[in-house]
Design a protein around this motif. Structure first.
Motif, PDB file in Angstrom:
ATOM      1  N   HIS A   1      -1.289  -6.267  -2.913  1.00  0.00           N
ATOM      2  CA  HIS A   1      -2.183  -5.861  -3.006  1.00  0.00           C
ATOM      3  C   HIS A   1      -2.138  -4.757  -1.243  1.00  0.00           C
ATOM      4  CE1 HIS A   1      -2.138  -8.779  -5.716  1.00  0.00           C
ATOM      5  NE2 HIS A   1      -3.954  -8.001  -6.577  1.00  0.00           N
ATOM      6  N   TYR A   2      -3.301  -3.547  -2.018  1.00  0.00           N
ATOM      7  CA  TYR A   2      -3.593  -3.006  -0.851  1.00  0.00           C
ATOM      8  C   TYR A   2      -4.648  -2.368  -1.335  1.00  0.00           C
ATOM      9  CZ  TYR A   2      -1.642   1.887  -2.072  1.00  0.00           C
ATOM     10  OH  TYR A   2      -1.701   2.934  -2.719  1.00  0.00           O
ATOM     11  N   ARG A   3      -5.982  -1.900  -0.252  1.00  0.00           N
ATOM     12  CA  ARG A   3      -7.371  -1.304  -0.815  1.00  0.00           C
ATOM     13  C   ARG A   3      -7.209  -0.533  -0.096  1.00  0.00           C
ATOM     14  NH1 ARG A   3     -11.409  -4.254  -3.020  1.00  0.00           N
ATOM     15  NH2 ARG A   3     -10.948  -6.141  -3.083  1.00  0.00           N
ATOM     16  N   LEU A   4      -7.615   0.646  -0.806  1.00  0.00           N
ATOM     17  CA  LEU A   4      -7.656   2.035  -0.587  1.00  0.00           C
ATOM     18  C   LEU A   4      -9.425   1.855   0.451  1.00  0.00           C
ATOM     19  CD1 LEU A   4      -8.221   3.738  -3.999  1.00  0.00           C
ATOM     20  CD2 LEU A   4      -6.439   4.378  -1.680  1.00  0.00           C
ATOM     21  N   PRO A   5      -9.281   2.949   1.462  1.00  0.00           N
ATOM     22  CA  PRO A   5     -10.774   3.269   2.355  1.00  0.00           C
ATOM     23  C   PRO A   5     -10.954   3.330   1.768  1.00  0.00           C
ATOM     24  CG  PRO A   5      -8.965   4.473   3.248  1.00  0.00           C
ATOM     25  CD  PRO A   5      -8.627   4.091   1.982  1.00  0.00           C
ATOM     26  N   ARG A   6     -12.808   3.208   1.553  1.00  0.00           N
ATOM     27  CA  ARG A   6     -14.260   3.767   0.973  1.00  0.00           C
ATOM     28  C   ARG A   6     -14.074   4.587   0.685  1.00  0.00           C
ATOM     29  NH1 ARG A   6     -18.449  -0.841   2.990  1.00  0.00           N
ATOM     30  NH2 ARG A   6     -18.333  -2.468   1.271  1.00  0.00           N
ATOM     31  N   ARG A   7     -14.232   5.692   1.462  1.00  0.00           N
ATOM     32  CA  ARG A   7     -13.381   7.259   1.383  1.00  0.00           C
ATOM     33  C   ARG A   7     -13.190   7.947   0.099  1.00  0.00           C
ATOM     34  NH1 ARG A   7      -9.481   9.272   3.899  1.00  0.00           N
ATOM     35  NH2 ARG A   7      -8.779   8.200   5.895  1.00  0.00           N
ATOM     36  N   LEU A   8     -12.019   7.228   0.514  1.00  0.00           N
ATOM     37  CA  LEU A   8     -11.071   7.727  -0.803  1.00  0.00           C
ATOM     38  C   LEU A   8     -11.384   6.766  -2.115  1.00  0.00           C
ATOM     39  CD1 LEU A   8      -7.463   7.517   1.039  1.00  0.00           C
ATOM     40  CD2 LEU A   8      -9.307   9.445   0.537  1.00  0.00           C
ATOM     41  N   VAL A   9     -11.752   5.313  -2.578  1.00  0.00           N
ATOM     42  CA  VAL A   9     -12.321   5.367  -4.027  1.00  0.00           C
ATOM     43  C   VAL A   9     -13.383   5.941  -4.550  1.00  0.00           C
ATOM     44  CG1 VAL A   9     -13.142   3.258  -5.148  1.00  0.00           C
ATOM     45  CG2 VAL A   9     -12.053   3.122  -2.556  1.00  0.00           C
ATOM     46  N   ARG A  10     -12.798   6.667  -5.857  1.00  0.00           N
ATOM     47  CA  ARG A  10     -13.692   7.452  -6.867  1.00  0.00           C
ATOM     48  C   ARG A  10     -14.292   6.688  -7.712  1.00  0.00           C
ATOM     49  NH1 ARG A  10      -8.123  10.163  -8.608  1.00  0.00           N
ATOM     50  NH2 ARG A  10      -7.371  10.849  -6.647  1.00  0.00           N
ATOM     51  N   ARG A  11     -15.817   6.908  -7.551  1.00  0.00           N
ATOM     52  CA  ARG A  11     -16.525   5.918  -7.616  1.00  0.00           C
ATOM     53  C   ARG A  11     -16.741   6.774  -9.345  1.00  0.00           C
ATOM     54  NH1 ARG A  11     -16.883   1.321  -5.762  1.00  0.00           N
ATOM     55  NH2 ARG A  11     -16.998   1.271  -3.260  1.00  0.00           N
ATOM     56  N   ASN A  12     -16.430   8.022  -9.430  1.00  0.00           N
ATOM     57  CA  ASN A  12     -17.537   8.783 -10.508  1.00  0.00           C
ATOM     58  C   ASN A  12     -16.490   8.588 -11.463  1.00  0.00           C
ATOM     59  OD1 ASN A  12     -15.116   9.816  -9.418  1.00  0.00           O
ATOM     60  ND2 ASN A  12     -16.203  12.551 -10.046  1.00  0.00           N
ATOM     61  N   ARG A  13     -15.185   7.557 -11.774  1.00  0.00           N
ATOM     62  CA  ARG A  13     -14.175   7.174 -12.831  1.00  0.00           C
ATOM     63  C   ARG A  13     -14.662   5.558 -13.213  1.00  0.00           C
ATOM     64  NH1 ARG A  13      -8.151  10.584 -11.401  1.00  0.00           N
ATOM     65  NH2 ARG A  13      -9.621  12.585 -10.744  1.00  0.00           N
ATOM     66  N   GLN A  14     -14.790   5.444 -14.400  1.00  0.00           N
ATOM     67  CA  GLN A  14     -14.002   4.297 -15.135  1.00  0.00           C
ATOM     68  C   GLN A  14     -12.828   3.825 -15.353  1.00  0.00           C
ATOM     69  OE1 GLN A  14     -16.685   2.082 -14.461  1.00  0.00           O
ATOM     70  NE2 GLN A  14     -17.672   3.405 -13.103  1.00  0.00           N
ATOM     71  N   PRO A  15     -12.665   3.171 -15.331  1.00  0.00           N
ATOM     72  CA  PRO A  15     -13.056   1.646 -14.342  1.00  0.00           C
ATOM     73  C   PRO A  15     -12.517   2.358 -12.683  1.00  0.00           C
ATOM     74  CG  PRO A  15     -10.641   0.875 -15.386  1.00  0.00           C
ATOM     75  CD  PRO A  15     -11.301   2.534 -15.894  1.00  0.00           C
ATOM     76  N   VAL A  16     -13.336   1.613 -12.205  1.00  0.00           N
ATOM     77  CA  VAL A  16     -13.184   1.963 -10.563  1.00  0.00           C
ATOM     78  C   VAL A  16     -11.797   1.302 -10.484  1.00  0.00           C
ATOM     79  CG1 VAL A  16     -13.895   1.659  -8.114  1.00  0.00           C
ATOM     80  CG2 VAL A  16     -15.934   2.449 -10.145  1.00  0.00           C
ATOM     81  N   CYS A  17     -10.746   1.972  -9.924  1.00  0.00           N
ATOM     82  CA  CYS A  17     -10.016   2.117  -8.863  1.00  0.00           C
ATOM     83  C   CYS A  17     -10.182   1.667  -7.254  1.00  0.00           C
ATOM     84  CB  CYS A  17      -8.867   2.608  -8.973  1.00  0.00           C
ATOM     85  SG  CYS A  17      -7.405   1.808  -8.175  1.00  0.00           S
ATOM     86  N   VAL A  18     -10.107   0.312  -6.889  1.00  0.00           N
ATOM     87  CA  VAL A  18     -10.231   0.727  -4.838  1.00  0.00           C
ATOM     88  C   VAL A  18      -8.842  -0.510  -4.329  1.00  0.00           C
ATOM     89  CG1 VAL A  18     -12.385  -1.467  -5.527  1.00  0.00           C
ATOM     90  CG2 VAL A  18      -9.971  -2.721  -5.515  1.00  0.00           C
ATOM     91  N   GLY A  19      -7.979  -0.282  -5.053  1.00  0.00           N
ATOM     92  CA  GLY A  19      -6.174  -0.554  -4.653  1.00  0.00           C
ATOM     93  C   GLY A  19      -5.631  -0.855  -6.061  1.00  0.00           C
ATOM     94  N   GLN A  20      -4.308  -0.960  -5.069  1.00  0.00           N
ATOM     95  CA  GLN A  20      -3.504  -1.078  -5.867  1.00  0.00           C
ATOM     96  C   GLN A  20      -2.416  -2.393  -6.125  1.00  0.00           C
ATOM     97  OE1 GLN A  20      -0.691   1.998  -7.004  1.00  0.00           O
ATOM     98  NE2 GLN A  20      -1.730   3.960  -5.776  1.00  0.00           N
ATOM     99  N   LYS A  21      -2.050  -2.980  -6.732  1.00  0.00           N
ATOM    100  CA  LYS A  21      -1.164  -4.300  -6.784  1.00  0.00           C
ATOM    101  C   LYS A  21      -0.006  -3.342  -6.795  1.00  0.00           C
ATOM    102  CE  LYS A  21      -2.331  -6.414 -11.562  1.00  0.00           C
ATOM    103  NZ  LYS A  21      -2.513  -7.421 -12.284  1.00  0.00           N
ATOM    104  N   GLN A  22       1.977  -4.237  -6.730  1.00  0.00           N
ATOM    105  CA  GLN A  22       2.371  -3.423  -6.615  1.00  0.00           C
ATOM    106  C   GLN A  22       3.752  -4.581  -6.830  1.00  0.00           C
ATOM    107  OE1 GLN A  22       2.171  -0.913  -3.202  1.00  0.00           O
ATOM    108  NE2 GLN A  22       2.291   0.589  -4.092  1.00  0.00           N
ATOM    109  N   LEU A  23       4.563  -3.857  -7.513  1.00  0.00           N
ATOM    110  CA  LEU A  23       5.642  -5.119  -7.352  1.00  0.00           C
ATOM    111  C   LEU A  23       6.426  -3.502  -6.574  1.00  0.00           C
ATOM    112  CD1 LEU A  23       6.211  -6.747 -11.001  1.00  0.00           C
ATOM    113  CD2 LEU A  23       5.480  -8.006  -8.936  1.00  0.00           C
ATOM    114  N   TRP A  24       7.145  -4.899  -5.683  1.00  0.00           N
ATOM    115  CA  TRP A  24       8.919  -3.841  -5.000  1.00  0.00           C
ATOM    116  C   TRP A  24       9.848  -4.348  -5.612  1.00  0.00           C
ATOM    117  CZ3 TRP A  24       7.279  -0.044  -1.999  1.00  0.00           C
ATOM    118  CH2 TRP A  24       6.283   0.834  -1.095  1.00  0.00           C
TER     119      TRP A  24
END
Length: 171
Positions: free
Chosen positions: A76-99
């Protein structure tokens, strides 16, 4: 697909060559380099999404690569606050990845960055195995270090232990 904690399911691709280098690509019109990655559709398995992204972003087909392995769990990684699009639902705070680690079959693989109408990358190169963990945008460095460390033993030429600055990020 965004989970209940706000993380978007995603796959990351570490593409290697016989020399043990990794594919490193620059995002279109940006000075931002990264590995190919992309979301998992509701009707796809992670492996299907990985092959789709490989085709869309790099122009390679499943027969152009050998699947070497995959991380054992989501990273998992979290996006910096300034990149989180709060106007979209559901809100995406980051990504969980399989590599996934893949090795190209040919010495000069038929890479095509223009395989779709909206390319994600405008140039690419082969780089030292550990370089992406240092050079990717800061909020992805820990995930890159962990993925590279976990999959290092599956590389065509094991890269040796991570440098001290990368090792610190793996924890």
């Amino acid at each position: 697909m965004i989970d209940s904690e706000g993380f978007r399911a995603n796959v990351g691709i570490i593409l290697t060559n016989a020399a043990g280098q990794v594919f490193w690509a620059r995002r279109v019109r940006q000075n931002a380099w990264q590995f190919p990655q992309g979301g998992i559709g509701a009707d796809e398995t992670p492996e299907e999404a990985m092959y789709r992204e490989l085709g869309e972003e790099v122009g390679l087909a499943p027969e152009d690569v050998i699947l070497c392995g995959c991380t054992g769990d989501w990273l998992h990684y979290r996006l910096p606050r300034r990149l989180v699009r709060r106007n979209r639902q559901p809100v995406c705070v980051g990504q969980k990845q399989l590599w996934y680690m893949l090795r190209v079959v040919e010495e000069e693989p038929p890479v095509r960055l223009d395989a779709t109408d909206h390319p994600e990358f405008d140039t690419w190169r082969w780089v030292n195995y550990w370089r992406p963990a240092r050079d990717v945008v800061y909020f992805k460095r820990r995930v890159y270090a962990r993925a590279l460390s976990e999959l290092a033993g599956m590389a065509p030429r094991p890269p040796g232990p991570p440098p001290r600055d990368v090792r610190a990020r793996c924890r």
